[in-house]
Scaffold this motif. Structure first.
Motif, PDB file in Angstrom:
ATOM      1  N   GLU A  55      21.971  91.044   5.569  1.00 36.15           N
ATOM      2  CA  GLU A  55      23.147  91.766   6.059  1.00 36.15           C
ATOM      3  C   GLU A  55      24.429  91.131   5.526  1.00 36.15           C
ATOM      4  O   GLU A  55      25.373  91.836   5.177  1.00 36.15           O
ATOM      5  CB  GLU A  55      23.155  91.794   7.587  1.00 36.15           C
ATOM      6  CG  GLU A  55      22.118  92.729   8.171  1.00 36.15           C
ATOM      7  CD  GLU A  55      22.058  92.704   9.686  1.00 36.15           C
ATOM      8  OE1 GLU A  55      22.658  91.787  10.309  1.00 36.15           O
ATOM      9  OE2 GLU A  55      21.410  93.590  10.267  1.00 36.15           O
ATOM     10  N   LYS A  56      24.442  89.821   5.449  1.00 34.91           N
ATOM     11  CA  LYS A  56      25.619  89.113   4.916  1.00 34.91           C
ATOM     12  C   LYS A  56      25.857  89.523   3.461  1.00 34.91           C
ATOM     13  O   LYS A  56      27.000  89.793   3.066  1.00 34.91           O
ATOM     14  CB  LYS A  56      25.387  87.600   5.024  1.00 34.91           C
ATOM     15  CG  LYS A  56      26.529  86.759   4.552  1.00 34.91           C
ATOM     16  CD  LYS A  56      26.212  85.278   4.730  1.00 34.91           C
ATOM     17  CE  LYS A  56      27.311  84.409   4.157  1.00 34.91           C
ATOM     18  NZ  LYS A  56      26.982  82.984   4.257  1.00 34.91           N
ATOM     19  N   ILE A  57      24.802  89.598   2.674  1.00 38.25           N
ATOM     20  CA  ILE A  57      24.929  89.998   1.266  1.00 38.25           C
ATOM     21  C   ILE A  57      25.423  91.441   1.159  1.00 38.25           C
ATOM     22  O   ILE A  57      26.314  91.751   0.362  1.00 38.25           O
ATOM     23  CB  ILE A  57      23.571  89.830   0.537  1.00 38.25           C
ATOM     24  CG1 ILE A  57      23.235  88.341   0.399  1.00 38.25           C
ATOM     25  CG2 ILE A  57      23.585  90.501  -0.820  1.00 38.25           C
ATOM     26  CD1 ILE A  57      21.820  88.064  -0.058  1.00 38.25           C
ATOM     27  N   LEU A  58      24.859  92.324   1.973  1.00 39.36           N
ATOM     28  CA  LEU A  58      25.231  93.737   1.909  1.00 39.36           C
ATOM     29  C   LEU A  58      26.665  93.969   2.386  1.00 39.36           C
ATOM     30  O   LEU A  58      27.397  94.776   1.810  1.00 39.36           O
ATOM     31  CB  LEU A  58      24.246  94.576   2.729  1.00 39.36           C
ATOM     32  CG  LEU A  58      22.799  94.564   2.211  1.00 39.36           C
ATOM     33  CD1 LEU A  58      21.878  95.277   3.190  1.00 39.36           C
ATOM     34  CD2 LEU A  58      22.699  95.181   0.832  1.00 39.36           C
ATOM     35  N   VAL A  59      27.082  93.257   3.420  1.00 38.67           N
ATOM     36  CA  VAL A  59      28.459  93.387   3.916  1.00 38.67           C
ATOM     37  C   VAL A  59      29.443  92.839   2.878  1.00 38.67           C
ATOM     38  O   VAL A  59      30.507  93.415   2.660  1.00 38.67           O
ATOM     39  CB  VAL A  59      28.618  92.682   5.285  1.00 38.67           C
ATOM     40  CG1 VAL A  59      30.073  92.548   5.673  1.00 38.67           C
ATOM     41  CG2 VAL A  59      27.851  93.449   6.346  1.00 38.67           C
ATOM     42  N   ALA A  60      29.065  91.738   2.222  1.00 38.64           N
ATOM     43  CA  ALA A  60      29.928  91.167   1.188  1.00 38.64           C
ATOM     44  C   ALA A  60      30.094  92.142   0.023  1.00 38.64           C
ATOM     45  O   ALA A  60      31.114  92.119  -0.670  1.00 38.64           O
ATOM     46  CB  ALA A  60      29.357  89.842   0.693  1.00 38.64           C
ATOM     47  N   ALA A  61      29.118  93.014  -0.181  1.00 40.04           N
ATOM     48  CA  ALA A  61      29.197  94.011  -1.248  1.00 40.04           C
ATOM     49  C   ALA A  61      29.999  95.237  -0.819  1.00 40.04           C
ATOM     50  O   ALA A  61      30.131  96.188  -1.584  1.00 40.04           O
ATOM     51  CB  ALA A  61      27.796  94.433  -1.679  1.00 40.04           C
ATOM     52  N   GLY A  62      30.511  95.226   0.416  1.00 37.74           N
ATOM     53  CA  GLY A  62      31.353  96.324   0.867  1.00 37.74           C
ATOM     54  C   GLY A  62      30.597  97.409   1.611  1.00 37.74           C
ATOM     55  O   GLY A  62      31.134  98.479   1.855  1.00 37.74           O
ATOM     56  N   LEU A  63      29.362  97.156   1.981  1.00 45.92           N
ATOM     57  CA  LEU A  63      28.588  98.155   2.711  1.00 45.92           C
ATOM     58  C   LEU A  63      28.783  97.968   4.215  1.00 45.92           C
ATOM     59  O   LEU A  63      29.022  96.856   4.685  1.00 45.92           O
ATOM     60  CB  LEU A  63      27.098  98.014   2.384  1.00 45.92           C
ATOM     61  CG  LEU A  63      26.713  98.230   0.924  1.00 45.92           C
ATOM     62  CD1 LEU A  63      25.260  97.873   0.703  1.00 45.92           C
ATOM     63  CD2 LEU A  63      26.960  99.668   0.526  1.00 45.92           C
ATOM     64  N   THR A  64      28.655  99.052   4.938  1.00 40.17           N
ATOM     65  CA  THR A  64      28.726  98.977   6.391  1.00 40.17           C
ATOM     66  C   THR A  64      27.314  99.097   6.948  1.00 40.17           C
ATOM     67  O   THR A  64      26.378  99.458   6.229  1.00 40.17           O
ATOM     68  CB  THR A  64      29.582 100.125   6.966  1.00 40.17           C
ATOM     69  OG1 THR A  64      28.926 101.369   6.655  1.00 40.17           O
ATOM     70  CG2 THR A  64      30.978 100.109   6.391  1.00 40.17           C
ATOM     71  N   THR A 111      26.891  99.118  -5.371  1.00 38.56           N
ATOM     72  CA  THR A 111      28.228  98.827  -5.889  1.00 38.56           C
ATOM     73  C   THR A 111      28.458  99.539  -7.220  1.00 38.56           C
ATOM     74  O   THR A 111      29.519 100.133  -7.436  1.00 38.56           O
ATOM     75  CB  THR A 111      28.413  97.306  -6.060  1.00 38.56           C
ATOM     76  OG1 THR A 111      28.207  96.679  -4.790  1.00 38.56           O
ATOM     77  CG2 THR A 111      29.788  96.973  -6.573  1.00 38.56           C
ATOM     78  N   LYS A 112      27.461  99.505  -8.100  1.00 42.53           N
ATOM     79  CA  LYS A 112      27.590 100.200  -9.387  1.00 42.53           C
ATOM     80  C   LYS A 112      27.740 101.703  -9.182  1.00 42.53           C
ATOM     81  O   LYS A 112      28.540 102.356  -9.862  1.00 42.53           O
ATOM     82  CB  LYS A 112      26.380  99.911 -10.279  1.00 42.53           C
ATOM     83  CG  LYS A 112      26.397  98.540 -10.878  1.00 42.53           C
ATOM     84  CD  LYS A 112      25.188  98.316 -11.767  1.00 42.53           C
ATOM     85  CE  LYS A 112      25.190  96.916 -12.358  1.00 42.53           C
ATOM     86  NZ  LYS A 112      24.001  96.671 -13.194  1.00 42.53           N
ATOM     87  N   GLN A 113      26.982 102.249  -8.254  1.00 39.98           N
ATOM     88  CA  GLN A 113      27.085 103.686  -7.988  1.00 39.98           C
ATOM     89  C   GLN A 113      28.452 104.039  -7.415  1.00 39.98           C
ATOM     90  O   GLN A 113      29.033 105.057  -7.774  1.00 39.98           O
ATOM     91  CB  GLN A 113      25.975 104.146  -7.038  1.00 39.98           C
ATOM     92  CG  GLN A 113      24.609 104.199  -7.680  1.00 39.98           C
ATOM     93  CD  GLN A 113      23.521 104.655  -6.729  1.00 39.98           C
ATOM     94  OE1 GLN A 113      23.709 104.679  -5.527  1.00 39.98           O
ATOM     95  NE2 GLN A 113      22.369 104.997  -7.286  1.00 39.98           N
TER      96      GLN A 113
END
Length: 187
Positions: free
Chosen positions: A88-97, A128-130
């Motif tokens: 979750e930390k990685i996904l949130v850092a990538a800007g995902l909710t 992120t690429k998408q």
């Protein structure tokens, strides 16, 4: 004898005696196989003691086995919860909710921390690429659909006639060197 005569009314005395002897021999053989009462009670007592000892050993072994299984299960659960937090930390850092990844998170969580982090990083990179591609495409579509501003040369001042003539002459001079030499020779 009377029961046999009732069942077999035509039986002779010799036949009835033979039937009773056969039955008596069978009964005697079965009686010989049955242990004496004292022997039976001793065997029953020993069997009961053996069952108690065996049950006590199995119960302890089963308790130990269950405790080991519970500990392993708790270890796996802890690892998965810890890995979930890392993912979750990685996904949130990538800007995902949470709304973005809630349906996918359970599929990338495992009890292997490196595998979980790798899967989360891969998912974050892909999303992120998408997003970047979608933003770029939207910008291009907006730029293509935007008309050129009207009202002149985009805010630059209108050129006077003499400036236009000077630019035209300068363009002629830069067009060829020979033409520029001949113009200067005239003056």
């Amino acid at each position: 004898r009377e029961d046999i005569k009732n069942q077999f009314p035509d039986a002779t005395e010799e036949q009835i005696t033979a039937i009773l002897n056969i039955n008596g021999d069978d009964v005697k053989a079965w009686k010989d196989k049955i242990p004496k009462k004292a022997d039976f009670e001793e065997l029953t007592r020993k069997a009961a003691e053996y069952d108690k000892l065996q049950e006590a050993d199995l119960t302890d072994a089963e308790k130990i086995q269950k405790a080991l299984q519970d500990a392993e299960s708790a270890k796996t659960d802890y690892a998965k919860k810890s890995n979930r937090l890392d993912a979750e930390k990685i996904l949130v850092a990538a800007g995902l909710t949470e709304e973005d990844y809630k349906d996918l998170i359970d599929g990338i969580i495992s009890d292997d921390a490196e595998k979980t982090k790798s899967m989360a990083t891969g998912l974050a990179t892909m999303v992120t690429k998408q997003k970047e591609a979608a933003i770029q495409k939207t910008k291009e579509e907006l730029m293509d659909g935007t008309p050129a501003p009207s009202g002149g040369s985009g805010g630059a001042e209108e050129k006077s006639e003499d400036v236009k003539f000077a630019e035209e002459v300068a363009g002629t001079f830069s067009a060829s060197e020979e033409a520029s030499k001949s113009v200067f020779e005239i003056y």
